[in-house]
Write a protein that holds these residues in place. Structure first.
Motif, PDB file in Angstrom:
ATOM      1  N   TYR A 188       0.990  -1.003  -0.013  1.00 59.15           N
ATOM      2  CA  TYR A 188      -0.009  -0.111   0.163  1.00 59.15           C
ATOM      3  C   TYR A 188       0.883   1.272  -0.102  1.00 59.15           C
ATOM      4  O   TYR A 188       0.737   2.296  -0.778  1.00 59.15           O
ATOM      5  CB  TYR A 188      -1.030   0.031   1.175  1.00 59.15           C
ATOM      6  N   LEU A 248      -9.938   3.305  -9.137  1.00 51.27           N
ATOM      7  CA  LEU A 248      -8.790   2.470  -8.697  1.00 51.27           C
ATOM      8  C   LEU A 248      -8.946   2.035  -7.298  1.00 51.27           C
ATOM      9  O   LEU A 248      -8.917   0.923  -7.007  1.00 51.27           O
ATOM     10  CB  LEU A 248      -7.357   2.952  -8.856  1.00 51.27           C
ATOM     11  N   PHE A 249      -9.342   2.841  -6.497  1.00 50.19           N
ATOM     12  CA  PHE A 249      -9.709   2.473  -4.816  1.00 50.19           C
ATOM     13  C   PHE A 249     -10.809   1.605  -4.823  1.00 50.19           C
ATOM     14  O   PHE A 249     -10.840   0.769  -4.104  1.00 50.19           O
ATOM     15  CB  PHE A 249      -9.851   3.733  -4.344  1.00 50.19           C
ATOM     16  N   GLY A 285     -10.065  -1.565  -5.886  1.00 47.05           N
ATOM     17  CA  GLY A 285      -9.071  -2.411  -4.849  1.00 47.05           C
ATOM     18  C   GLY A 285      -9.978  -3.015  -3.824  1.00 47.05           C
ATOM     19  O   GLY A 285      -9.653  -3.974  -3.062  1.00 47.05           O
ATOM     20  N   ALA A 306     -10.136  -6.947  -2.644  1.00 42.51           N
ATOM     21  CA  ALA A 306     -10.107  -7.099  -1.365  1.00 42.51           C
ATOM     22  C   ALA A 306     -11.186  -8.036  -0.644  1.00 42.51           C
ATOM     23  O   ALA A 306     -10.903  -9.045   0.065  1.00 42.51           O
ATOM     24  CB  ALA A 306      -9.382  -5.999  -0.455  1.00 42.51           C
ATOM     25  N   SER A 342      -4.485  -6.196  -4.479  1.00 40.31           N
ATOM     26  CA  SER A 342      -5.644  -5.189  -4.028  1.00 40.31           C
ATOM     27  C   SER A 342      -5.330  -4.044  -3.492  1.00 40.31           C
ATOM     28  O   SER A 342      -5.710  -2.991  -3.516  1.00 40.31           O
ATOM     29  CB  SER A 342      -6.842  -5.842  -3.413  1.00 40.31           C
ATOM     30  N   ARG A 343      -4.506  -4.284  -2.508  1.00 41.42           N
ATOM     31  CA  ARG A 343      -3.644  -3.082  -1.606  1.00 41.42           C
ATOM     32  C   ARG A 343      -3.012  -2.341  -2.590  1.00 41.42           C
ATOM     33  O   ARG A 343      -2.898  -1.151  -2.391  1.00 41.42           O
ATOM     34  CB  ARG A 343      -2.832  -3.912  -0.495  1.00 41.42           C
ATOM     35  N   LEU A 352      -3.654  -1.408  -5.675  1.00 38.22           N
ATOM     36  CA  LEU A 352      -4.773  -0.607  -6.388  1.00 38.22           C
ATOM     37  C   LEU A 352      -5.001   0.394  -5.431  1.00 38.22           C
ATOM     38  O   LEU A 352      -5.283   1.613  -5.734  1.00 38.22           O
ATOM     39  CB  LEU A 352      -5.654  -1.612  -6.951  1.00 38.22           C
ATOM     40  N   GLN A 353      -5.240   0.003  -3.915  1.00 37.14           N
ATOM     41  CA  GLN A 353      -5.781   0.972  -3.053  1.00 37.14           C
ATOM     42  C   GLN A 353      -4.804   2.065  -2.872  1.00 37.14           C
ATOM     43  O   GLN A 353      -5.192   3.167  -2.706  1.00 37.14           O
ATOM     44  CB  GLN A 353      -6.303   0.211  -1.703  1.00 37.14           C
TER      45      GLN A 353
END
Length: 452
Positions: A58, A88-89, A92, A96, A108-109, A111-112
Motif C-alpha cells: 500500500y 482504482l480505489f 481495490g 480485497a 488489491s492493496r 490498487l488501493q
C-alpha cells in the motif's frame, strides 16, 4: 462573489466540502481498519509469511500514485485523475473483499494505494483551486478532522465487524461512502481548471517515482533483516536509490531545509512522521511494558485525536481573526507543543495512564495547530511548480515519511533487543529518535518564511 460572508458549508462550497470530507474519511477508515483486521486476513488466506506486504505494498503504490498524479494535474486538471483514482480505489476494495488468496489481497492493496495517493493529491488541489485563502485554514482543518476521526472509531468498528461477521464486510462497507463522495464532488472537480505550467511531459518524473518506490522497498526489506549483514547491505542500497529521486522530485533544498517551500515540506514531513510513529510505539509500550489492555491503550491514543480535532476547528477561526498574519508562529508553536507531548512519554518507565493522556492531549494540540496551517502556507507560496505538484508534495509528506520512520523505529527495536537490551530500553531509544526528528522539524519551522 465575496467569500467574506461565506463558510466552507455555505451553498457555494457545500457539495465539494462534504465530498472531500467523505473521501478523506473513507481513505482514513480503510487504512486504519486494515491494521485491526490484517491478522484475520492473513490467517484466513493462509498468508502469514506475507503479512507485512499488506502494509508495505500500500505504501509503495501510494508513492507512485501521489508523485505521478501531481504532474498530470498541472497539465490536465484534477477531474480526470480524481475519477481514475476513485475507480482504482473502488476496484481495490472489491478485489480485497473477494480475495481468495494472499496474492490477490496484496494486489488489491496496490490498487488501493495507487488510488488513495492520487485521490488525496487531487483533494489538496481542489482545496487550493476552489477555496479562497481565508477559507483554506477551515477546510484543511476539516480535512484533518476527517482523517483523524477514523483513528478514534475505525479500529474498534472494524474489529466488531470482523468478530461478528467477516473482515470482508469492512471493505464492502466503505464503497457506499465513496459513491456518495463521487456524486457530490465530481461536478465541482469538473469545473476546476489549471494553468499548464509547461516543463517536461512527466515521463522523467514517473521514472523517478518508480525508482524511489524500488529504493524504498529495498530499504524497508533491509530494515526487516537487521541486524544481519544482508540487512545492512539492503538498507544502504535502498537509501542510495531513495536519495537520488527525492532530490529530483521534491523542491530543491528540501533535504537541507532551504528557506521557503522546501522548509515547509521538511517541517511537515518530520513532525507528522514523528507523531505517527510515536503513536504506534506508545501503544506497544502501554500494552507490552505497562500491561494496559489494548482497548485502554486505544482510548489513550484517541485523546490525541480528540484534541487534534478541537484545535483544527479553532485554528480556522484564529486564522480568520488575524487574517493569516500568525500562521508561521502557529506552526512553530504547534511543533514545539508536539515535541513537548512526545517528550512527556519519552521515558517509558515513568509513563502512567495519566502521564500518557497528558502527553497525548498536548501532542494533539500541537499537530492540530501545525498540520492544517502548514498546508495553507504551502499553497500561499505555490509558484511555478503548479498547484498539482504542491498538492503531491503535501500528500507525499503525509504518507512517505511516516511509513519510512515507522520502519526505522521497528528496526531500532529489533537491533536493541538483538544487542541484549530489553523491550523497554529499545522503546526509549526509538522515542529518542522521534525527539530528534521533532528537533529538526523545529529548526525547519523557523525557515518557512521565504527570503525577502
Amino acid at each position: 462573489m465575496s467569500s467574506n460572508h461565506q463558510g466552507i458549508f455555505s451553498p457555494r462550497y457545500f457539495a465539494l466540502s462534504i465530498g472531500i470530507i467523505l473521501s478523506v474519511m473513507a481513505v482514513g477508515f480503510e487504512g486504519l481498519s486494515v491494521t485491526t483486521i490484517a491478522p484475520s486476513i492473513a490467517g484466513d488466506l493462509n498468508g502469514l509469511s506475507l503479512f507485512g506486504w499488506i502494509f508495505s505494498t500500500y505504501l509503495l503504490a501510494q508513492i507512485i500514485g501521489t508523485l505521478v498524479v501531481g504532474r498530470i494535474i498541472d497539465k490536465r486538471g484534477p477531474a480526470a485523475p480524481f475519477t481514475v483514482a476513485l475507480l482504482l480505489f473502488i476496484v481495490g476494495l472489491i478485489a480485497a473483499a473477494t480475495a481468495s488468496d494472499m496474492y490477490i489481497m496484496i494486489g488489491s492493496r496496490a490498487l488501493q494505494g495507487l488510488g488513495a495517493g492520487a485521490m488525496m493529491t487531487c483533494v489538496y488541489t481542489a482545496i487550493s483551486l476552489s477555496y479562497p485563502d481565508e477559507l483554506r485554514a477551515k477546510i484543511l482543518g476539516a480535512f484533518g478532522t476527517a482523517y483523524v476521526l477514523p483513528s478514534m472509531l475505525g479500529p474498534y468498528v472494524a474489529g466488531l465487524i470482523a468478530d461478528h461477521w467477516s473482515w470482508r464486510f469492512v471493505f464492502w462497507g466503505i464503497l457506499p461512502v465513496l459513491v456518495v463522495s463521487a456524486f457530490l464532488s465530481l461536478p465541482a472537480f469538473r469545473k476546476l481548471k489549471v494553468q499548464n505550467t509547461g516543463g517536461d511531459s512527466g515521463s522523467s518524473s514517473t521514472w523517478m517515482a518508480l525508482l524511489l518506490t524500488m529504493g524504498t522497498g529495498i530499504f524497508l526489506v533491509g530494515l526487516s533483516r537487521l541486524p544481519s549483514i544482508v540487512g545492512f547491505v539492503l538498507v544502504t542500497i535502498g537509501f542510495v536509490f531513495m536519495v537520488f529521486p527525492l532530490r529530483k522530485l521534491l523542491p530543491k533544498g528540501t533535504l537541507t531545509l532551504r528557506r521557503g517551500m522546501p522548509a515547509i515540506l521538511a517541517t511537515r514531513g518530520l513532525f507528522f512522521a514523528a507523531y505517527t510513529s510515536t503513536q504506534n510505539f506508545l501503544v506497544l509500550a502501554l500494552i507490552d511494558v505497562k500491561g494496559i489492555t489494548p482497548s485502554q491503550a486505544g482510548l489513550i491514543v484517541a485523546s490525541a485525536a480528540l484534541s487534534w480535532c478541537i484545535i483544527a476547528y479553532l485554528q480556522g477561526r484564529w486564522d480568520a481573526a488575524d487574517q493569516g498574519r500568525g500562521r508561521h508562529m502557529r506552526i512553530f508553536i504547534g511543533v514545539l507543543l508536539l515535541a513537548t507531548g512526545i517528550a512527556i512519554v519519552f521515558w517509558v518507565p515513568v509513563v502512567t495512564v495519566t502521564i500518557a493522556v497528558i502527553g497525548q492531549i498536548i501532542a494533539g494540540v500541537g499537530i492540530g495547530l501545525a498540520h492544517p496551517i502548514s498546508g495553507v502556507v504551502a499553497f500561499s507560496q505555490t509558484g511555478e511548480e503548479g498547484v498539482g505538484q504542491t498538492s503531491a508534495n503535501l500528500q507525499f509528506a503525509d504518507s512517505f515519511t511516516p511509513g519510512v520512520v515507522i520502519g526505522i523505529g521497528g528496526s531500532i527495536l529489533v537491533v536493541c533487543q538483538a544487542g541484549g537490551m530489553s523491550l523497554q530500553s529499545g522503546l526509549i531509544v526509538a522515542m529518542g529518535f522521534h525527539l530528534l526528528l521533532i528537533v529538526m522539524s523545529i529548526i525547519a519551522s523557523t525557515r518557512i518564511s521565504p527570503r525577502r
